[in-house]
Design a protein around this motif. Sequence first.
Motif, PDB file in Angstrom:
ATOM      1  N   VAL A  85      -4.095  -0.199  -1.514  1.00  0.00           N
ATOM      2  CA  VAL A  85      -4.702   1.124  -0.963  1.00  0.00           C
ATOM      3  C   VAL A  85      -3.691   2.182  -1.530  1.00  0.00           C
ATOM      4  CG1 VAL A  85      -5.274   2.709   0.778  1.00  0.00           C
ATOM      5  CG2 VAL A  85      -5.790   0.049   0.712  1.00  0.00           C
ATOM      6  N   PHE A  86      -3.956   3.379  -2.115  1.00  0.00           N
ATOM      7  CA  PHE A  86      -3.315   4.344  -2.650  1.00  0.00           C
ATOM      8  C   PHE A  86      -3.849   5.674  -2.341  1.00  0.00           C
ATOM      9  CE2 PHE A  86      -0.747   7.157  -5.349  1.00  0.00           C
ATOM     10  CZ  PHE A  86       0.498   6.541  -5.507  1.00  0.00           C
ATOM     11  N   ALA A  87      -2.911   6.502  -1.515  1.00  0.00           N
ATOM     12  CA  ALA A  87      -3.466   7.742  -1.147  1.00  0.00           C
ATOM     13  C   ALA A  87      -2.559   8.694  -1.647  1.00  0.00           C
ATOM     14  CB  ALA A  87      -3.646   7.836   0.351  1.00  0.00           C
ATOM     15  N   VAL A  88      -3.021   9.945  -2.277  1.00  0.00           N
ATOM     16  CA  VAL A  88      -2.254  11.084  -2.349  1.00  0.00           C
ATOM     17  C   VAL A  88      -2.547  11.972  -1.455  1.00  0.00           C
ATOM     18  CG1 VAL A  88      -1.685  12.677  -4.125  1.00  0.00           C
ATOM     19  CG2 VAL A  88      -2.459  10.401  -4.856  1.00  0.00           C
ATOM     20  N   THR A  89      -1.419  12.752  -0.788  1.00  0.00           N
ATOM     21  CA  THR A  89      -1.788  13.478   0.523  1.00  0.00           C
ATOM     22  C   THR A  89      -2.213  14.859   0.080  1.00  0.00           C
ATOM     23  OG1 THR A  89       0.662  13.636   0.764  1.00  0.00           O
ATOM     24  CG2 THR A  89      -0.614  11.997   2.158  1.00  0.00           C
ATOM     25  N   TYR A  90      -3.050  15.369  -0.648  1.00  0.00           N
ATOM     26  CA  TYR A  90      -3.783  16.772  -0.866  1.00  0.00           C
ATOM     27  C   TYR A  90      -4.016  17.059   0.989  1.00  0.00           C
ATOM     28  CZ  TYR A  90      -3.708  16.649  -5.885  1.00  0.00           C
ATOM     29  OH  TYR A  90      -3.308  16.664  -7.001  1.00  0.00           O
ATOM     30  N   THR A  91      -3.237  17.265   1.660  1.00  0.00           N
ATOM     31  CA  THR A  91      -3.389  17.509   2.832  1.00  0.00           C
ATOM     32  C   THR A  91      -4.616  18.185   3.628  1.00  0.00           C
ATOM     33  OG1 THR A  91      -1.214  17.892   3.112  1.00  0.00           O
ATOM     34  CG2 THR A  91      -2.285  18.050   5.067  1.00  0.00           C
ATOM     35  N   TYR A  92      -5.066  19.277   2.828  1.00  0.00           N
ATOM     36  CA  TYR A  92      -6.257  20.275   3.073  1.00  0.00           C
ATOM     37  C   TYR A  92      -7.459  19.504   3.089  1.00  0.00           C
ATOM     38  CZ  TYR A  92      -2.338  23.489   2.262  1.00  0.00           C
ATOM     39  OH  TYR A  92      -1.028  24.091   2.433  1.00  0.00           O
ATOM     40  N   THR A  93      -7.701  18.530   2.555  1.00  0.00           N
ATOM     41  CA  THR A  93      -9.008  17.691   2.306  1.00  0.00           C
ATOM     42  C   THR A  93      -9.154  17.204   3.558  1.00  0.00           C
ATOM     43  OG1 THR A  93      -8.205  15.770   1.580  1.00  0.00           O
ATOM     44  CG2 THR A  93      -8.934  17.311  -0.191  1.00  0.00           C
ATOM     45  N   GLY A  94      -8.243  16.996   4.563  1.00  0.00           N
ATOM     46  CA  GLY A  94      -8.603  16.324   5.783  1.00  0.00           C
ATOM     47  C   GLY A  94      -9.016  17.218   6.835  1.00  0.00           C
ATOM     48  N   TYR A  95      -9.194  18.463   6.641  1.00  0.00           N
ATOM     49  CA  TYR A  95      -9.834  19.529   7.732  1.00  0.00           C
ATOM     50  C   TYR A  95     -11.302  19.102   8.007  1.00  0.00           C
ATOM     51  CZ  TYR A  95      -5.968  22.700   7.731  1.00  0.00           C
ATOM     52  OH  TYR A  95      -4.701  23.399   8.190  1.00  0.00           O
ATOM     53  N   PRO A  96     -11.764  18.819   9.037  1.00  0.00           N
ATOM     54  CA  PRO A  96     -13.169  18.825   9.423  1.00  0.00           C
ATOM     55  C   PRO A  96     -14.059  19.560   8.732  1.00  0.00           C
ATOM     56  CG  PRO A  96     -11.822  18.712  11.464  1.00  0.00           C
ATOM     57  CD  PRO A  96     -10.851  19.143  10.509  1.00  0.00           C
ATOM     58  N   MET A  97     -14.064  20.974   8.545  1.00  0.00           N
ATOM     59  CA  MET A  97     -14.713  21.717   7.821  1.00  0.00           C
ATOM     60  C   MET A  97     -14.820  21.749   6.565  1.00  0.00           C
ATOM     61  SD  MET A  97     -16.291  22.316  10.596  1.00  0.00           S
ATOM     62  CE  MET A  97     -17.659  23.161  10.423  1.00  0.00           C
ATOM     63  N   ASN A 149       0.993  -1.189  -0.199  1.00  0.00           N
ATOM     64  CA  ASN A 149       0.006   0.159   0.119  1.00  0.00           C
ATOM     65  C   ASN A 149       0.939   1.141  -0.133  1.00  0.00           C
ATOM     66  OD1 ASN A 149      -2.750  -1.407   0.370  1.00  0.00           O
ATOM     67  ND2 ASN A 149      -1.653  -1.870   2.225  1.00  0.00           N
ATOM     68  N   VAL A 150       0.439   2.395  -0.661  1.00  0.00           N
ATOM     69  CA  VAL A 150       1.223   3.563  -0.770  1.00  0.00           C
ATOM     70  C   VAL A 150       0.562   4.861  -0.140  1.00  0.00           C
ATOM     71  CG1 VAL A 150       2.405   4.902  -2.471  1.00  0.00           C
ATOM     72  CG2 VAL A 150       2.618   2.539  -2.605  1.00  0.00           C
ATOM     73  N   ILE A 151       1.058   5.698   0.413  1.00  0.00           N
ATOM     74  CA  ILE A 151       0.637   7.123   0.764  1.00  0.00           C
ATOM     75  C   ILE A 151       1.854   7.739  -0.014  1.00  0.00           C
ATOM     76  CG2 ILE A 151       0.464   8.939   2.241  1.00  0.00           C
ATOM     77  CD1 ILE A 151      -0.243   6.307   4.401  1.00  0.00           C
ATOM     78  N   CYS A 152       1.376   8.795  -0.888  1.00  0.00           N
ATOM     79  CA  CYS A 152       2.387   9.541  -1.969  1.00  0.00           C
ATOM     80  C   CYS A 152       1.917  10.965  -1.670  1.00  0.00           C
ATOM     81  CB  CYS A 152       2.207   8.914  -3.280  1.00  0.00           C
ATOM     82  SG  CYS A 152       3.509   9.954  -4.372  1.00  0.00           S
ATOM     83  N   GLU A 153       3.057  11.630  -1.457  1.00  0.00           N
ATOM     84  CA  GLU A 153       3.113  13.168  -1.503  1.00  0.00           C
ATOM     85  C   GLU A 153       2.484  13.651  -2.777  1.00  0.00           C
ATOM     86  OE1 GLU A 153       2.912  16.128  -0.039  1.00  0.00           O
ATOM     87  OE2 GLU A 153       2.535  15.054   1.896  1.00  0.00           O
TER      88      GLU A 153
END
Lengths: 381, 381, 381, 381
Positions: free
Chosen positions: C132-144, C105-109
């Motif tokens: 599983v492969f995730a790209v870390t567009y970090t801002y999509t993790g904010y609750p709002m 599985n990969v988490i990629c910046e």
Amino acid sequence: MSNKIRLGILGGGGDSLIGVLHRVASAMYDKYQIVGGVFNPVFEENIGFAKKIGLPTNRIYKDFDTLIAEELKLPVNERMQVVSILTPNFLHFPMAKKLLENGFNVICEKPLTTTYEEAKVLNATLKMANTVFAVTYTYTGYPMVRQMREMIKNGELGKLQKVDAQYYQGWINPIIHDKEKRSTTWRLNPEKSGISCCVGDIGTHAFDMLEYVSGLKVESVLADLNYLYEDNKMDIDGTVLLRCSNNVKGVICTSQIATGEENSFIVKVYGDKAGLKWEQENPNYLYLMEDGKPLRVLKPGHSYNSALSLDGTKLPPGHPEGIFDSMGNIYKGVAKAINKEPYDHGEYPTIIDGVRGMNFIEKAVESHQKGNVWVAIETID
Amino acid sequence: MSNKIRLGILGGGGDSLIGVLHRVASAMYDKYQIVGGVFNPVFEENIGFAKKIGLPTNRIYKDFDTLIAEELKLPVNERMQVVSILTPNFLHFPMAKKLLENGFNVICEKPLTTTYEEAKVLNATLKMANTVFAVTYTYTGYPMVRQMREMIKNGELGKLQKVDAQYYQGWINPIIHDKEKRSTTWRLNPEKSGISCCVGDIGTHAFDMLEYVSGLKVESVLADLNYLYEDNKMDIDGTVLLRCSNNVKGVICTSQIATGEENSFIVKVYGDKAGLKWEQENPNYLYLMEDGKPLRVLKPGHSYNSALSLDGTKLPPGHPEGIFDSMGNIYKGVAKAINKEPYDHGEYPTIIDGVRGMNFIEKAVESHQKGNVWVAIETID
Amino acid sequence: MSNKIRLGILGGGGDSLIGVLHRVASAMYDKYQIVGGVFNPVFEENIGFAKKIGLPTNRIYKDFDTLIAEELKLPVNERMQVVSILTPNFLHFPMAKKLLENGFNVICEKPLTTTYEEAKVLNATLKMANTVFAVTYTYTGYPMVRQMREMIKNGELGKLQKVDAQYYQGWINPIIHDKEKRSTTWRLNPEKSGISCCVGDIGTHAFDMLEYVSGLKVESVLADLNYLYEDNKMDIDGTVLLRCSNNVKGVICTSQIATGEENSFIVKVYGDKAGLKWEQENPNYLYLMEDGKPLRVLKPGHSYNSALSLDGTKLPPGHPEGIFDSMGNIYKGVAKAINKEPYDHGEYPTIIDGVRGMNFIEKAVESHQKGNVWVAIETID
Amino acid sequence: MSNKIRLGILGGGGDSLIGVLHRVASAMYDKYQIVGGVFNPVFEENIGFAKKIGLPTNRIYKDFDTLIAEELKLPVNERMQVVSILTPNFLHFPMAKKLLENGFNVICEKPLTTTYEEAKVLNATLKMANTVFAVTYTYTGYPMVRQMREMIKNGELGKLQKVDAQYYQGWINPIIHDKEKRSTTWRLNPEKSGISCCVGDIGTHAFDMLEYVSGLKVESVLADLNYLYEDNKMDIDGTVLLRCSNNVKGVICTSQIATGEENSFIVKVYGDKAGLKWEQENPNYLYLMEDGKPLRVLKPGHSYNSALSLDGTKLPPGHPEGIFDSMGNIYKGVAKAINKEPYDHGEYPTIIDGVRGMNFIEKAVESHQKGNVWVAIETID
């Protein structure tokens, strides 16, 4: 073998929020490894919780006394180095005392104890033990709170002339007006929560914060507390007038019936050169006000901040950090102290902060009960 | 012949800022025409000022007594209908009294008088005169302050449980620390400014505002004032604890040494259903806080506002109006009263507001001088 | 033995800030244990860094290929389950590809790769690998942000009619005006950073965010980019007009020469029923605008939020969480996917987000180079 | 006899809001006296309105031509000196032209005319007349907008590199989705409102403001407009890319379907030394952003502001002024020009602003209709 600090945890299991806060904080700077603890009084739940958070269970103990006994059997270089106390308030004192007597470093949630008398005993015990002891007034770890402290220390506000803290919440509003609810909530039960609800829970944060950022000592208080109902035994709102060292006057306004407020903790300090304002709900803004000049808004991570502030920021400006990061900074400071590295006294609150906080609670209640008169805060060292 | 209300003005000449405020306010709803007055004690400057603002000079009088005498000679339908008093504080009382005794309507700047005793005399005089009398607590004219009043009156906050006003300025900071300056400023001279500087100037605004929006009456006060220097005779900072009708507690925090603050007047009222917050420096936002619901931000001009609020907005939402507009609303209300049109009691502050304000000042100072004890506010009608 | 997910890390050593972000994020919900990786290309530094962050060094490898080879020798229940790629951009593709080909599985910046072509290859590889492969567009993790997505999905804005994103920074300003500096910064070197600086680095965030919250697909773009100097080969500012599915139009404004801006990423979506606005620098506020109603401000942790939003908040309202918490939420979502637990598709950005982002960059540059004409975004699945 | 400037008014009767704005503005600095006009096309209503606002009716005329004829019969020192045109847009041109041809000074609401061709004719007429002519782009009168202009002019931002204006409203949202309403609203009827709704009404404000504060000239535009429905003939949303003098690029984002937005007009200008931001809904704050320094927030009335800004503030800092005060400042500048007093060219917008605004509208629509291509703005003097 990892060279991380070996951390034990008391309490914080189940759905505990404070547990999450401490675990994340301990991980934030790669300085700690949780090696065990007692998360719950019920052993099965304790073990279950350890598994849930991915911990080996060999050092999950059935109770606090067992933890002490078993850890002492381990060689020093395997033994827990520091223990975080996240249990209900009345357990802080006996746990902290025994930990100190057995040579452990301690991180203790606030309030330090349930009485000022206990707090003084703990302080005496610590002097004998000579270990590291931190009280987690979490908000002092924010980079802009640290910056406020450093700017004041460096004279950027000039001679201080006014301090003001507001700490308004509304959470008790849905409880206090219901006779049944207010008689059954542990927060309003003096046997479980000590002699004060509002001053005890959030007034102490305001008291500690004002002393932390200003460097002043509160010398006496006059409090008018509010209980709203005759059958309610605990204050849920109150204003405390302050007289501080250097003849500075001030005020702490606290409330848990400020309906709709979340956690509105606002700190203002004014000197003859400038004023500073900080708000906990927007912790990354520090407002510098000077006569006849544009307002300046300082933010974390910029090189114009002090070393103490910058040490508490992990990312460049514009990447907001929050309360977990603030607690992480306190853990970082404690790690330095445990590792005998140099650190600034502003990096974590000490037992003196905790002891003074307990005295503040008792004196505020005393002032109110005596008819809103001035009562002196004791000096401690 | 214009059907506008014939307005005379006392004071407000030269570089007076308050003069500008009243003139613009009087023009705002096409209701008034300035027909004359006494702008300056020096007659040449008086005439010069009238010319500068484009007024005919035939009813610019050499002094107040001449104004009264000459105006009374005019037929009623030419005579000034209302006179605005913008002179130094100590002149408010004699001028207002004589105006009332001669049947004029009066708009008087705050503070109403220099003593509570004078204020009561004026109130008695007004009862005989039965004319219109307004005291310009300017801030009560803002649409969102009016909205706050109406929402509270309509029960949207439920039973009130906490009131809080902060009024922080920093303007006296550059003066107070200079021995020469603080001994020569008229604002710090009791003979010119009465017994209080900070409470008298801005504390009264806070006091009046809390009563205006909440509908409560402050029943007693406990004040801790601050003079900073022994040779300074006037308070320049102070906190006043409040006990109000319906067992509501509260606090007024005031300061003129809050360095760098401009005119930070913040009003908060909390009930068991919700809370409301308003800030003078951003007067077009009213914050409604309810347990567990999103914060709501009300703005002027929307149809969700009350009639009283909407009556004070001239343009659609998004077109910010300010303090001139607020004063304009007060003048508008006075015009309705003079013209015997129906109006809401919230449209302008009355002499009762002025009298209570004077009592508040004296009681706050008394509380402080007696050692920070509770002192009752008198009732007046 | 811990049941945490075994995580390996590529890059992120030394003074890397992104390394801190990923390590803290992985610790936040007690779901991951870092078991090894390659932090630095120089082996001594690599080992040194592992020690510094308190990791055992037995699975710190000398290079990426060794990591793959050695990990494959381990039994599956000891082998790294997921690897986070934090290396320079040009390494993302070969590393991710090989990891997928070997079942990790990969988490990629972000950016996923340096070209759209590579990105498509990676997508095809993932389809074969089925990990599983995730790209870390970090801002999509904010609750709002999550709340914004859910409210739009649930129709609370009605039919969408306008999308708008601004992403303004000023960091390149001190560099771009210095001929020497701009020719040596890797960010402005196409060989190191691909074909775009501003659109590539922050425009893609805006593009992904708009698609994430709105559920729309951008179908074509018209870009006007800005290079400021003829010898500068990379855009450092640009505006991109958008045409989206459902005939919605929009705009993305980006800049790295917005002097003094930190990380001002603002997202606005308007429908025929209401509008929503969110700002990254104050991520805990979501503004809901409705015709003729008070503005509503939603905050994290309240029960009025969606399950997806609440899943991303650890503490009660009023305790601000920040960008570390946002990344922590993405890691939490990935953990659920790895553990085959149910999760929402909004919990982490997928390779499709990464592939579309690459296409957006190339199409924006193509539009500009062709003279600011409309260019279609390709569809991918 | 008063020495005030004799002002006539065309339009603005009945419930007109713009009428209130101009009347209050004219009164604000004691410079004007309204002597007559034509408020309504129906004579009875005209007279009735004059009475309602307390004006003598002797110079209330039955129509515009009568006004011209009768006023010309009066001696010059009694004749109207300036006439404000507040009528529907299509009347601006013939009225302004005839007024100029007869030697009157003119204050004209925006848009100047309904076509660029008319605007040019008017400009030529003005050159012959050589009187004072102002176009009321109201927002340029705000003190902090003036401060922005002066700071940029004085080089405080360095060489400009980016301009950005957003003007978002939501008012047309409830209209546009209803087929009946959108076909009957005069604002969406090209015969009554010209060729553009959104660009014409608010886009021009943004265009004029950017040129006003930056000193740049927009040289070409590329627009993508939005009509939402095929049967709708007028744009109600649109983005316009800008290329300005000195190779500066920029963007204007406008919308009337930004649901829930009130009047969100935001202006940002960035140079190589600093950036400035201003928001119309909070007009008393000007944000100065510099690389690596704290954000500075400038407010009106402080001595650090420019003379042009300070000339537009009537009260000390902390007393918020608003849009009426902004328009008052424009009237004040016009008064200086009429009275041949020295004034700054920033004190009121001229016919050139009006002419360029008309050209901008036509070129934006042309760009859109030609397929979103670059179209040049003409130069005019």
